[in-house]
Design a protein around this motif. Structure first.
Motif, mmCIF file in Angstrom:
data_model
loop_
_atom_site.group_PDB
_atom_site.id
_atom_site.type_symbol
_atom_site.label_atom_id
_atom_site.label_comp_id
_atom_site.label_asym_id
_atom_site.label_seq_id
_atom_site.Cartn_x
_atom_site.Cartn_y
_atom_site.Cartn_z
ATOM 1 N N CYS A 131 0.887 -1.258 -0.024
ATOM 2 C CA CYS A 131 0.086 -0.253 -0.037
ATOM 3 C C CYS A 131 0.883 1.288 0.062
ATOM 4 O O CYS A 131 0.415 2.440 -0.680
ATOM 5 N N ARG B 282 2.927 0.911 -7.369
ATOM 6 C CA ARG B 282 1.944 -0.184 -7.619
ATOM 7 C C ARG B 282 0.969 0.301 -8.568
ATOM 8 O O ARG B 282 0.550 1.645 -8.423
ATOM 9 N N ARG C 12 -2.634 1.159 -9.208
ATOM 10 C CA ARG C 12 -3.741 1.327 -8.300
ATOM 11 C C ARG C 12 -5.088 1.110 -9.011
ATOM 12 O O ARG C 12 -5.995 1.526 -8.473
ATOM 13 N N LEU D 263 -2.676 -3.820 -6.063
ATOM 14 C CA LEU D 263 -2.943 -3.679 -4.874
ATOM 15 C C LEU D 263 -3.506 -4.959 -4.261
ATOM 16 O O LEU D 263 -4.209 -5.814 -5.172
ATOM 17 N N ARG E 174 -13.267 0.810 -0.785
ATOM 18 C CA ARG E 174 -12.216 1.067 -1.726
ATOM 19 C C ARG E 174 -12.351 1.484 -2.993
ATOM 20 O O ARG E 174 -11.797 1.866 -3.850
#
Length: 201
Positions: A75, A80, A82, A106, A133
């Motif tokens: 995170c 990364r 996303r 993620l 999320r």
């Protein structure tokens, strides 16, 4: 308070080791005797490592994987992808996928799977947090990476049903024949999934 020296120190160690998953009586005995023969410093390092991991490792408040800082390393990694979240059952599943080196998105750890027999439903898992999320529209794909067993499939089906209406692509890990496996030894479900997940060559 120090426990009285009742001569049962070895038995207490055997009992505690035997409570660990995958450690039977013989394995517990081998580990205990190894520790008995090891020098005091080696035993102290092991004891310290166990205490440190209990004190320093906690759940990431974002994905619920293990973390030693405010958030986990994944995170916190700005490189990364996303737009993709891989949903797994347990934190150890994150490590298994990371070892492949092929996934760069993620994660979201559910903390288990839906299991009516064990009285575990969606409310006992981190499903609401997953939906939160997805709310900002940044995530384009959710990969469901629960185990291909009854509980894992039930969980994946439930998640797919509630995520698809959000306009997010939902995919499932392919499953099939292991490399080096023989067709004659494959069960019907595994062989059937291998056929369904076939690809062009």
């Amino acid at each position: 308070m120090v426990a009285p020296n009742d001569g049962r120190a070895l038995q207490r160690l055997l009992d505690e080791l035997g409570r660990l998953p995958g450690v039977g009586p013989k394995s517990a005995q081998r580990i205990a005797y190894y520790l008995l023969e090891a020098d005091a410093e080696e035993a102290r390092r092991l004891a310290t490592a166990i205490l440190d991991v209990k004190q320093q490792v906690h759940f990431c408040p974002i994905c619920f994987s293990y973390a030693t800082r405010d958030t986990c390393d994944v995170c916190a990694d700005g490189s990364r992808d996303r737009t993709t979240i891989c949903v797994v059952s347990e934190p150890r599943d994150v490590q298994a996928i990371e070892r492949t080196g092929t996934y760069h998105g993620l994660y979201h750890v559910l903390g288990g799977v839906i299991s009516p027999m064990d009285k575990v439903g969606p409310d006992q898992l981190h499903v609401k947090e997953l939906l939160s999320r997805l709310a900002d529209g940044q995530v384009e794909e959710v990969i469901l990476a629960t185990n291909p067993d009854v509980e894992g499939e039930t969980t994946a089906t439930y998640l797919s049903r509630i995520i698809k209406p959000l306009g997010v692509k939902v995919s499932r890990l392919a499953s099939g024949l292991p490399v080096g496996g023989d067709l004659e030894y494959a069960d019907e479900v595994t062989l059937g999934r291998a056929i369904e997940a076939r690809r062009a060559v």
